[in-house]
Structure formats: structure tokens, C-alpha cells
Design an enzyme around this catalytic site. Structure first.
Site, PDB file in Angstrom:
ATOM      1  N   ARG A  14       0.634  -0.540   3.377  1.00 31.73           N
ATOM      2  CA  ARG A  14       0.179  -1.512   2.369  1.00 31.73           C
ATOM      3  C   ARG A  14       1.100  -1.562   1.158  1.00 31.73           C
ATOM      4  O   ARG A  14       1.223  -2.591   0.495  1.00 31.73           O
ATOM      5  CB  ARG A  14      -1.272  -1.248   1.965  1.00 31.73           C
ATOM      6  N   ASP A  76      12.014  -1.729   8.481  1.00 29.74           N
ATOM      7  CA  ASP A  76      12.130  -0.301   8.787  1.00 29.74           C
ATOM      8  C   ASP A  76      12.999   0.310   7.705  1.00 29.74           C
ATOM      9  O   ASP A  76      14.074  -0.218   7.388  1.00 29.74           O
ATOM     10  CB  ASP A  76      12.722  -0.046  10.175  1.00 29.74           C
ATOM     11  N   PHE A 157       5.382   4.737  -4.025  1.00 27.92           N
ATOM     12  CA  PHE A 157       4.860   5.457  -2.854  1.00 27.92           C
ATOM     13  C   PHE A 157       5.984   6.276  -2.242  1.00 27.92           C
ATOM     14  O   PHE A 157       7.126   6.241  -2.706  1.00 27.92           O
ATOM     15  CB  PHE A 157       4.277   4.467  -1.832  1.00 27.92           C
TER      16      PHE A 157
END
Ligand code: ITT
Length: 198
Positions: A14, A76, A157
Site C-alpha cells: 500500500r 519491483d 516505509f
């Protein structure tokens, strides 16, 4: 070729999805009118069996495109540390084990690097837009920086708390999200991808 009207995001992460949506809206917004759809929740996890960022992005984009019948965009990405021979690289999400948390991965990176004087590293994103079985678009984004000695900041993150981009005094996790999005590997890859249509 014209940009598809709708593209489904292949990422189940997310944080990545938020960044991609934000970059498209604020940085590419006036040029890119495509509607980005979230990855449907019912789709299973996709094994990332490739040896390169490109292989894995291709696997994710083509799988989600086939499952939804829509063009799909995969990201990726990972962090490559010079003194670790480019590790964790393509294995960034499972560096500390198959279902390792972001905190576990980041901690392992700090332990492996220890006090090594060479702190150089880069974040890499490879994006693949799979339109159909004969048409794909590829783009790459990279940002260089260094690994700090201990985590700093609460935003972002993954490895953001240990990565300080070149030319900045803050880690990605100390920046506001809009600051990271202006310079990140993800932004560079998205700009390079969508430029192919402008
Ligand atoms: P999807 O495959 O569903 O997109 P994922 O989280 O598994 O989600 P990857 O396989 O590309 O994504 O793994 C990326 C790893 O690199 C993961 O551990 C992230 O935390 C890390 N990473 C990627 N981009 C990052 C960023 O901008 N900041 C911090 N860490 C990042």
C-alpha cells in the site's frame, strides 16, 4: 501508442501504491490522464521467482494483466548496498526471511553493514507496464545515497529510515512524503515510463 485509459496497479504494497498515485497526480497530473485502479484484493500473492528487478516486474505485471483483462503496472524495487556487493537488491523484501517485516529487514541490513566505512547505496525501481502479450513498456529509476548508522525518522516505509539521499541531510523517513516523491527512484521511473507516451 496512446496511453491506456485505465491501468491496474500490480503492487500489493500500500505504501508503493500511495506513492505512485501521489506522483502521478501531483507531478505528472496535467500530462497523464490515465485512471489508476488498485490491485484487486481477491488476487493471490505472486511468487517473485526472477533473478532481476526486470524479471520480477514482468512477472507481476503480466500476471495481474491476465487476471484482470486490463493493462497492468508493476513496480519491483529494492536497495543495493555497495559494501555488500549490491545486496539485498532484488531480495530486499525477504532479506531477513520469507515473511520478514520491514523492521527485521532494516535491522539485518544495519547488522550486516556494521561499522563499514563505505556506506554507499542506491534505491532502484524497475517498472513494467504490460499492455498486452506483445506490448510492454519498461522504465528504471535509481537514486544514490548512503546508509546511516541507526534508523532516523518515522515517515515512509521499508528501508527509508536508514537511507539518506545524496545532497540531503535527512533520511527518506525524515522527509515529508511530498519531498521524497519529488526525488525518489519511484518518481524517476514513473517519469521515464510516462515520457514514452508524451
Ligand atoms: P509488491 O511486489 O506487491 O509490489 P513488495 O513490497 O513485495 O510489493 P518488492 O518485491 O518490490 O515489493 O520489494 C521491495 C522491497 O524493497 C521491500 O522490502 C520494500 O520495503 C523495499 N523498498 C522498495 N521501495 C522502497 C522505498 O521507496 N523506500 C523504502 N523501502 C523500499
Amino acid at each position: 501508442m496512446r496511453l491506456p485509459d485505465k491501468i491496474v496497479l500490480a503492487t500489493a504494497n500500500r505504501h508503493k501504491a500511495e506513492e505512485i498515485n501521489h506522483i502521478l497526480k501531483t507531478i505528472l497530473g496535467s500530462a497523464v490522464k490515465t485512471q489508476l485502479l488498485p490491485r484487486p484484493d481477491y488476487l493471490p500473492e505472486i511468487p517473485e521467482t526472477g533473478d532481476t528487478f526486470l524479471d520480477n516486474a514482468r512477472i507481476k505485471a503480466s500476471t495481474i494483466a491476465k487476471a484482470t483483462g486490463l493493462p497492468a503496472l508493476a513496480d519491483d524495487s529494492g536497495i543495493s548496498v555497495d559494501a555488500l556487493g549490491g545486496q539485498p537488491g532484488v531480495r530486499s523484501s525477504s532479506y531477513a526471511g520469507e515473511h520478514a517485516s520491514d523492521a527485521d529487514n532494516l535491522q539485518k541490513l544495519l547488522v550486516e553493514l556494521g561499522d563499514h566505512p563505505n556506506r554507499g547505496a542506491k534505491f532502484v525501481t524497475v517498472m513494467v507496464l504490460h499492455v498486452d502479450s506483445e506490448t510492454e513498456f519498461i522504465a528504471k529509476g535509481e537514486i544514490k545515497g548512503e546508509i546511516v548508522k541507526s534508523p532516523l525518522g518515522n515517515n515512509g516505509f521499508g528501508y527509508d529510515p536508514v537511507f539518506r539521499p545524496e545532497g540531503f541531510q535527512m533520511t527518506f523517513a525524515e522527509m515529508e512524503s511530498f519531498q521524497k516523491d519529488e526525488i525518489s527512484h519511484r518518481k524517476l521511473a514513473l517519469v521515464s515510463l510516462f515520457k514514452q507516451f508524451l
